[in-house]
Design a protein around this motif. Structure first.
Motif, PDB file in Angstrom:
ATOM      1  N   TYR A 195       8.611   2.152   7.486  1.00 30.78           N
ATOM      2  CA  TYR A 195       8.544   1.948   6.043  1.00 30.78           C
ATOM      3  C   TYR A 195       9.909   1.558   5.473  1.00 30.78           C
ATOM      4  CZ  TYR A 195       3.789   3.528   4.935  1.00 30.78           C
ATOM      5  OH  TYR A 195       2.435   3.623   4.799  1.00 30.78           O
ATOM      6  N   LEU A 196      10.947   2.249   5.909  1.00 28.24           N
ATOM      7  CA  LEU A 196      12.281   1.985   5.364  1.00 28.24           C
ATOM      8  C   LEU A 196      12.707   0.547   5.630  1.00 28.24           C
ATOM      9  CD1 LEU A 196      14.789   3.138   3.957  1.00 28.24           C
ATOM     10  CD2 LEU A 196      15.675   3.736   6.221  1.00 28.24           C
ATOM     11  N   GLU A 197      12.429   0.062   6.831  1.00 28.08           N
ATOM     12  CA  GLU A 197      12.785  -1.316   7.163  1.00 28.08           C
ATOM     13  C   GLU A 197      12.103  -2.299   6.219  1.00 28.08           C
ATOM     14  OE1 GLU A 197      12.200  -4.507  10.819  1.00 28.08           O
ATOM     15  OE2 GLU A 197      11.598  -2.410  11.068  1.00 28.08           O
ATOM     16  N   MET A 198      10.814  -2.079   5.975  1.00 25.35           N
ATOM     17  CA  MET A 198      10.062  -2.997   5.115  1.00 25.35           C
ATOM     18  C   MET A 198      10.470  -2.852   3.644  1.00 25.35           C
ATOM     19  SD  MET A 198       8.115  -4.928   6.886  1.00 25.35           S
ATOM     20  CE  MET A 198       9.505  -5.023   8.026  1.00 25.35           C
ATOM     21  N   ILE A 199      10.767  -1.638   3.189  1.00 26.72           N
ATOM     22  CA  ILE A 199      11.152  -1.448   1.795  1.00 26.72           C
ATOM     23  C   ILE A 199      12.512  -2.082   1.523  1.00 26.72           C
ATOM     24  CG2 ILE A 199      11.668   0.269   0.025  1.00 26.72           C
ATOM     25  CD1 ILE A 199       8.725   0.082   0.761  1.00 26.72           C
ATOM     26  N   GLY A 236       6.423   4.677  -5.389  1.00 23.77           N
ATOM     27  CA  GLY A 236       7.350   4.842  -6.499  1.00 23.77           C
ATOM     28  C   GLY A 236       8.651   4.093  -6.272  1.00 23.77           C
ATOM     29  N   ILE A 237       9.126   4.079  -5.025  1.00 27.45           N
ATOM     30  CA  ILE A 237      10.346   3.338  -4.705  1.00 27.45           C
ATOM     31  C   ILE A 237      10.126   1.844  -4.908  1.00 27.45           C
ATOM     32  CG2 ILE A 237      11.902   2.728  -2.819  1.00 27.45           C
ATOM     33  CD1 ILE A 237      11.567   5.563  -1.759  1.00 27.45           C
ATOM     34  N   LEU A 238       8.954   1.349  -4.501  1.00 23.81           N
ATOM     35  CA  LEU A 238       8.642  -0.065  -4.702  1.00 23.81           C
ATOM     36  C   LEU A 238       8.622  -0.424  -6.188  1.00 23.81           C
ATOM     37  CD1 LEU A 238       5.803  -0.569  -2.069  1.00 23.81           C
ATOM     38  CD2 LEU A 238       8.051  -1.641  -2.031  1.00 23.81           C
ATOM     39  N   VAL A 288       7.100 -11.347 -11.583  1.00 24.32           N
ATOM     40  CA  VAL A 288       5.660 -11.199 -11.796  1.00 24.32           C
ATOM     41  C   VAL A 288       4.955 -10.935 -10.468  1.00 24.32           C
ATOM     42  CG1 VAL A 288       3.582 -12.395 -12.594  1.00 24.32           C
ATOM     43  CG2 VAL A 288       5.728 -12.636 -13.858  1.00 24.32           C
ATOM     44  N   TRP A 289       5.406 -11.595  -9.413  1.00 27.27           N
ATOM     45  CA  TRP A 289       4.794 -11.412  -8.087  1.00 27.27           C
ATOM     46  C   TRP A 289       4.903  -9.958  -7.636  1.00 27.27           C
ATOM     47  CZ3 TRP A 289       7.175  -9.648  -3.642  1.00 27.27           C
ATOM     48  CH2 TRP A 289       6.437  -9.744  -2.469  1.00 27.27           C
ATOM     49  N   ALA A 290       6.046  -9.331  -7.863  1.00 34.43           N
ATOM     50  CA  ALA A 290       6.219  -7.933  -7.455  1.00 34.43           C
ATOM     51  C   ALA A 290       5.221  -7.037  -8.166  1.00 34.43           C
ATOM     52  CB  ALA A 290       7.654  -7.479  -7.731  1.00 34.43           C
ATOM     53  N   THR A 291       4.985  -7.302  -9.464  1.00 33.33           N
ATOM     54  CA  THR A 291       4.014  -6.499 -10.207  1.00 33.33           C
ATOM     55  C   THR A 291       2.598  -6.740  -9.709  1.00 33.33           C
ATOM     56  OG1 THR A 291       5.430  -6.587 -12.158  1.00 33.33           O
ATOM     57  CG2 THR A 291       3.132  -5.992 -12.510  1.00 33.33           C
ATOM     58  N   VAL A 292       2.251  -8.007  -9.497  1.00 33.60           N
ATOM     59  CA  VAL A 292       0.901  -8.330  -8.999  1.00 33.60           C
ATOM     60  C   VAL A 292       0.686  -7.713  -7.624  1.00 33.60           C
ATOM     61  CG1 VAL A 292      -0.593 -10.225  -8.263  1.00 33.60           C
ATOM     62  CG2 VAL A 292       0.741 -10.431 -10.362  1.00 33.60           C
ATOM     63  N   PHE A 293       1.700  -7.771  -6.786  1.00 41.28           N
ATOM     64  CA  PHE A 293       1.600  -7.179  -5.446  1.00 41.28           C
ATOM     65  C   PHE A 293       1.293  -5.685  -5.530  1.00 41.28           C
ATOM     66  CE2 PHE A 293       4.368  -4.770  -2.426  1.00 41.28           C
ATOM     67  CZ  PHE A 293       3.518  -4.845  -1.330  1.00 41.28           C
ATOM     68  N   LEU A 294       2.010  -4.968  -6.372  1.00 42.95           N
ATOM     69  CA  LEU A 294       1.807  -3.521  -6.479  1.00 42.95           C
ATOM     70  C   LEU A 294       0.464  -3.189  -7.122  1.00 42.95           C
ATOM     71  CD1 LEU A 294       5.380  -2.367  -7.548  1.00 42.95           C
ATOM     72  CD2 LEU A 294       4.325  -2.171  -5.310  1.00 42.95           C
ATOM     73  N   GLU A 295       0.078  -3.942  -8.154  1.00 41.05           N
ATOM     74  CA  GLU A 295      -1.183  -3.649  -8.838  1.00 41.05           C
ATOM     75  C   GLU A 295      -2.374  -3.920  -7.926  1.00 41.05           C
ATOM     76  OE1 GLU A 295      -1.677  -2.193 -11.745  1.00 41.05           O
ATOM     77  OE2 GLU A 295       0.497  -1.950 -11.884  1.00 41.05           O
TER      78      GLU A 295
END
Length: 920
Positions: free
Chosen positions: A678-682, A737-739, A401-408
């Motif tokens: 970006y790659l490091e963080m992703i 999109g990758i996230l 759920v956190w991943a979705t909230v983060f992206l939204e």
């Protein structure tokens, strides 16, 4: 530089009657049109900041005093008035002289002014200083649709009810007694960024009277000026032929050694910023952003955007948002770990493992591995409980759920930033075609459906064939990764026997842990070596595809590199999580690799401990290595450069280098821009979410790393790197999109980790079906009594294969040879009707695992979709502000045009040229 001083129209020079201060400008323009450029030694001056040219002497003779401060800070031409917008660097010994001559002649023909300076360190190095006059800036700003401020913003305050106003007053009174937020920056130290307080519109020379122009020299900021000059340089020819254009090609073939905009002076000052203010924007960024003393403060994103451009500003905005969102995830993950610590003494399973001195486990490898007591794995059982406890399932759901909230919420945050930075109306259609694409497909053209202009066209068959070749290359490289993982698997199955026969008792008694630890370290080295190969292959395949625009090139390269590195980094983790110990067979009938090596088994305390070690070691080593390469490597290179200069000129002699030479000695930014950052963080985001059920401390490690990462990147951009070219971007591009893909994958992987890797489901089935509380609907610790014994099967030692039979007979445990040993599985005993067949409990556990995966995935996906539906992408107040701003801009443009027409009518009346059909 005044707009009326000079101009170039249709390739010809339009000369006005100049005053003395315009002599240098007219001289440069006339020379650009009439004189050839033979590497132009007439413009070349030795690297001496105190020397002045003949033009500067004429300026002083004409009564104009040259600003000495501008002449000495290395940011201006020798006349002290023309600001340096771009620097080109080449060596006189370079053989590409003819190409450079043509290129520089065409630079002058475009209206850019040029000045050359030799290096103080090496006379072979020549710096070409470029300055764009007002006419050139205005012409190309209009072509590039550069948005500039034209009217101060009028903030609209919605009507508030009296009751709400009273509440706001009471809250504001209460806040006065509270301490101020320490994270906020001191507003007195930050400059007033006019762009954020003004409405903007694409620059137009015909409507120049609409824009706020206090000073034409500073109307376009330094980042915008450099961007315009770079745009010009990318479209200038250096040889005859359609594909002989652009600065990038000259940098590739070695005609020029470097090209960069200048930093705005030094980032250090003898005076305190609090008492004397900032010397320049670079100094201000260092003090309030890149300094380690402000690690707890918010980032000055508007200043970052002004200095480095929107693309870099968006990266730091996203990194700051990601770091802030990690706080709740890190807190809950730490709570899960502490919950395991608190409940460790009450865990029935770990108690039974520690007290199982009479349970003898079968050897975990052929011949050399001895029998061992189950109680010997007591420490590992306790460590496993720290990560695999009752709160793990809740934490896995929370992180999904956190991943979705983060992206939204990032979409909402990005919308606010795009509005504040005037990126709402900036579209990808405005992006120019890559020169390489233009040169490759210049023979075929078609009409652009948006602009209506002819442009190069790539045939569908050509594009498909290139994509097929590229996809084949990607598949081949992924196979290389799988082959590397296969090599690690062979290392593990071979080494476990070697460590079991080791002379040192510490390694011999912990052979499985030693095997796992060394395999992880070797895997990390292979990962870092393959990354170098992947970068070259991805670059080759991306250039083969011939993307149309720079953003398409970046997206294609990014996707390939992410696929390569993601598979490279996580393939071993997937093996340990889902394959290790799953297909080993059972004692007496082990499955073997190439009919030779026995596949590796899990530790007697479970497979989760191996997964925790894999994630912990890889995550720590990867982040440490990345931080060293990001900051340590540039620091060492810059120190080595300064050391060589001191050796050549003597340590006692202090040399005052101009700004262009200081910047040249810094390290250039990565050729792929922000890709590495970006790659490091992703990849870190993937580690934080994909296997978080096995390692709840991952968000905490990520948070600590990111707090350091923000300041490391800031320090690197401000002090160790040349100033990157400011470029625009509307969002973080393909990374979003990758996230989203990682967020979806994390739900699936965590469901499998909980169901398959951990012992959560077997314990649940035992508590409700086979334990002391079976049929009572309870699942407490008292219901887990006897679980360890029920999860172990019995094997008759006489049934061992000849190549698997251990050298020891186990007499050291009871004084007599052992007849039976235990192993982890749900199988019948050797004296049953079907020896070593699966028991009913095995099928119950398997059905429960599959059911949990289906229920967990559907439940979490429903929650994710519900949250994404409930959270709008655009905040309501921002939507209202945008609508009102659009309305006000239309009104302002109408009023400004009406005012201009009224002024023209009055002028006609004064001159006696009034017309009866005038409007209005």
């Amino acid at each position: 530089m005044e707009a009326s001083s000079s101009g170039i129209t249709n390739g010809k020079t339009k000369v006005f009657h100049p005053v003395a201060k315009d002599v240098n400008i007219l001289f440069d323009e006339l020379e650009a049109v009439n004189s050839p450029c033979k590497d132009d030694d007439s413009l070349l001056h030795p690297g001496n900041l105190t020397s002045t040219s003949d033009d500067a002497s004429r300026l002083e003779a004409g009564g104009e005093t040259v600003p000495e401060k501008n002449k000495s800070n290395g940011l201006y031409f020798r006349d002290g008035k023309c600001r340096i917008d771009y620097i080109l660097v080449y060596r006189k010994s370079n053989p590409q002289t003819e190409k450079r001559e043509v290129f520089e002649r065409n630079i002058r023909a475009e209206g850019l002014q040029m000045e050359k300076e030799s290096s103080l360190i090496n006379s072979d190095i020549i710096f070409v200083k470029l300055h764009a006059p007002w006419e050139v800036l205005g012409r190309y700003a209009e072509q590039m649709n550069v948005r500039m401020p034209f009217r101060r913003k009028i903030y609209y305050l919605p009507r508030r009810y009296k009751f709400m106003s009273r509440i706001d007053k009471q809250i504001s009174r209460f806040r006065r007694w509270l301490p101020k937020k320490p994270m906020r920056l001191d507003k007195e130290t930050l400059p007033d960024l006019e762009e954020n307080d003004c409405y903007t519109a694409p620059f137009s020379q015909q409507r120049i009277h609409h824009f706020i122009i206090h000073n034409k020299d500073t109307f376009f900021n330094n980042a915008t000026r450099s961007r315009i000059v770079h745009h010009i340089l990318q479209r200038i020819k250096y040889e005859e032929g359609k594909n002989k254009i652009g600065l990038n090609r000259l940098l590739t073939n070695g005609s020029y050694e470097a090209a960069f905009p200048l930093h705005e002076g030094s980032y250090r000052s003898k005076n305190s910023i609090r008492t004397h203010g900032a010397e320049n924007h670079r100094h201000l960024l260092y003090e309030c952003w890149a300094s380690w003393g402000v690690w707890y403060k918010y980032q000055p994103l508007d200043l970052v955007r002004r200095y480095f451009g929107e693309k870099i500003g968006l990266y730091f905005a996203w990194l700051g948002w990601y770091t802030g969102m990690l706080f709740p995830a890190a807190f809950i993950g730490l709570f899960v770990f502490l919950y395991g610590v608190i409940t460790l003494d009450h865990c029935q399973v770990s108690k039974e493992v520690c007290q199982a001195t009479d349970i003898i486990m079968c050897p975990v490898c052929d011949k050399y591995c001895p029998f061992m007591r189950l109680s010997d794995s007591c420490v590992y059982a306790k460590v496993t409980h720290l990560f695999d406890n009752g709160a793990t399932v809740f934490f896995a759901v929370f992180m999904a759920v956190w991943a979705t909230v983060f992206l939204e919420f990032w979409k909402r945050r990005r919308a606010v930033i795009a509005y504040d930075w005037d990126l709402i109306d900036w579209e990808e259609e405005e992006e120019e075609i890559r020169p390489q694409f233009e040169a490759k497909y210049s023979k075929k053209e078609r009409m652009n459906p948006i602009s209506g202009k002819p442009e190069p066209y790539q045939a569908f068959a050509d594009k498909c064939s290139r994509l097929i070749v590229s996809a084949s290359g990607i598949f081949f490289m992924i196979c290389v990764v799988i082959a590397a993982v296969f090599g690690i698997v062979i290392y593990r199955v071979v080494t476990v026997s070697t460590f079991a026969a080791f002379k040192w008792a510490l390694i011999r008694n912990n052979s499985q842990v030693a095997t796992t630890g060394t395999a992880v370290c070797i895997n990390f080295c292979i990962i870092m070596l393959l990354n170098v190969l992947y970068e070259k292959v991805a670059l080759l395949l991306t250039n083969l595809e011939q993307p149309r625009t720079e953003s398409e090139w970046e997206n294609s390269f990014t996707l390939k590199m992410f696929l390569f590195q993601f598979v490279n980094l996580n393939s071993s983790t997937f093996y340990i999580a889902f394959f290790l110990g799953r297909f080993t067979g059972h004692p007496g009938a082990y499955l073997r690799l190439i009919n030779r090596w026995r596949l590796e088994e899990c530790h007697p305390s479970g497979c989760l401990i191996d997964l925790c070690m894999q994630m912990g070691i890889i995550m720590v080593l990867k982040q440490t290595w990345n931080n060293f390469m990001e900051l340590g490597y540039p620091l060492i290179q810059n120190w080595w450069t300064r050391r060589k200069v001191r050796q050549e000129h003597g340590p006692e002699r202090k040399i005052s280098f101009p700004q262009w030479e200081k910047d040249y000695n810094l390290q250039p930014m990565n050729a792929y821009g922000l890709f590495d950052e970006y790659l490091e963080m992703i990849l870190q985001f993937g580690f934080t979410t994909i296997f978080v059920a096995a390692f709840p401390l991952a968000p905490l490690l990520a948070l600590l790393n990111n707090i350091i990462e923000i300041r490391l990147d800031a320090y690197k951009f401000v002090t160790q790197w040349r100033r990157p070219l400011a470029s625009r971007a509307k969002d973080i591009g393909i990374w979003y999109g990758i996230l989203e893909g990682i967020g979806i994958l994390s739900v699936i992987t965590n469901a499998f980790v909980i169901a398959i890797t951990s012992d959560f489901i077997p314990r649940l089935v035992y508590a409700y079906k086979y334990g002391p509380c079976a049929g009572q609907g309870e699942a407490g610790q008292k219901c887990m009594v006897g679980y360890v014994n029920a999860s172990l099967s019995v094997f008759r030692i006489s049934d061992f294969e000849n190549r698997s039979e251990p050298e020891s007979d186990g007499s050291e445990f009871s004084g007599t040879p052992l007849k039976y040993c235990r192993y982890r599985d749900y199988r019948d005993p050797p004296h049953s009707l079907v020896p070593y067949g699966y028991t009913l409990q095995f099928w119950h556990v398997l059905a429960a695992r599959l059911a949990f995966i289906i229920v967990f995935e559907h439940l979490v996906f429903c929650i994710k979709h519900l949250i994404s539906y409930l959270i709008p992408d655009l905040p309501k107040d921002l939507r209202d502000r945008m609508r009102r701003e659009k309305y006000l801009i239309q009104e302002m443009m109408y009023e400004a045009e009406l005012e201009r027409l009224q002024k023209e009518r009055k002028e006609r009346k004064k001159n006696g040229k009034a017309h009866h059909n005038e409007w209005p």
